[in-house]
Design a protein around this motif. Structure first.
Motif, PDB file in Angstrom:
ATOM      1  N   ARG A  52       0.849  -1.188   0.000  1.00  0.00           N
ATOM      2  CA  ARG A  52       0.000   0.000   0.000  1.00  0.00           C
ATOM      3  C   ARG A  52       0.887   1.241   0.000  1.00  0.00           C
ATOM      4  N   LEU A  53       0.298   2.340  -0.440  1.00  0.00           N
ATOM      5  CA  LEU A  53       0.978   3.640  -0.437  1.00  0.00           C
ATOM      6  C   LEU A  53       0.485   4.451   0.746  1.00  0.00           C
ATOM      7  N   TYR A  54       1.386   5.235   1.314  1.00  0.00           N
ATOM      8  CA  TYR A  54       0.995   6.172   2.352  1.00  0.00           C
ATOM      9  C   TYR A  54       1.823   7.437   2.221  1.00  0.00           C
ATOM     10  N   THR A  55       1.348   8.509   2.841  1.00  0.00           N
ATOM     11  CA  THR A  55       2.084   9.770   2.838  1.00  0.00           C
ATOM     12  C   THR A  55       2.455  10.137   4.261  1.00  0.00           C
ATOM     13  N   VAL A  56       3.505  10.949   4.359  1.00  0.00           N
ATOM     14  CA  VAL A  56       3.879  11.559   5.632  1.00  0.00           C
ATOM     15  C   VAL A  56       4.081  13.040   5.345  1.00  0.00           C
ATOM     16  N   HIS A  57       3.323  13.882   6.063  1.00  0.00           N
ATOM     17  CA  HIS A  57       3.449  15.333   5.922  1.00  0.00           C
ATOM     18  C   HIS A  57       3.372  15.941   7.315  1.00  0.00           C
ATOM     19  N   ASN A  58       4.387  16.724   7.664  1.00  0.00           N
ATOM     20  CA  ASN A  58       4.476  17.327   9.006  1.00  0.00           C
ATOM     21  C   ASN A  58       4.348  16.283  10.110  1.00  0.00           C
ATOM     22  N   GLY A  59       4.951  15.109   9.891  1.00  0.00           N
ATOM     23  CA  GLY A  59       4.957  14.055  10.897  1.00  0.00           C
ATOM     24  C   GLY A  59       3.681  13.244  11.006  1.00  0.00           C
TER      25      GLY A  59
END
Length: 115
Positions: A52-59
């Motif tokens: 699966r894909l995931y994002t991390v933005h500002n922790g």
């Protein structure tokens, strides 16, 4: 968890990158903050391999796809499990890390999406 994901191999990219972390790789295709396609691979075959894909933005981590079954691929002596997604130009915020994870290994390569 987000810090562990970023501790692996990372690569800056204008939504266009190839990154590898151990047995896992990530390919991102797009322009600037827009991603058209993303895919991942894991060295070796196995039963029940999913990614699966995931994002991390500002922790903050957010899953952007559900688990997807990987396809086993053999090319000569090389064996790997492959998965890809058509993100249809999905736009991400500047500085977002796009990452892939597989359920059968620890590598989590990430590519930074930026202008």
């Amino acid at each position: 968890m987000a810090l562990l994901a970023l501790a692996g191999s990372t690569s800056p990219a204008h939504a266009d990158a190839t990154v590898k972390d151990g047995k896992v790789g990530l390919i991102v295709k797009g322009k600037e903050l827009s991603v058209n396609r993303a895919g991942g691979w894991m060295d070796g075959h196995g039963t029940g391999v999913r990614a699966r894909l995931y994002t991390v933005h500002n922790g903050v981590r957010n899953d952007i796809t559900k688990w997807k079954d990987a396809t086993p691929v053999s090319a000569g002596m090389t064996k790997f499990s492959n998965v890809d997604w058509n993100l249809r130009g999905r736009t991400f915020r500047h500085g977002t890390w796009l990452c892939v994870e597989f359920n059968k290994t620890d590598g989590t390569p990430c590519a930074k999406i930026h202008r």
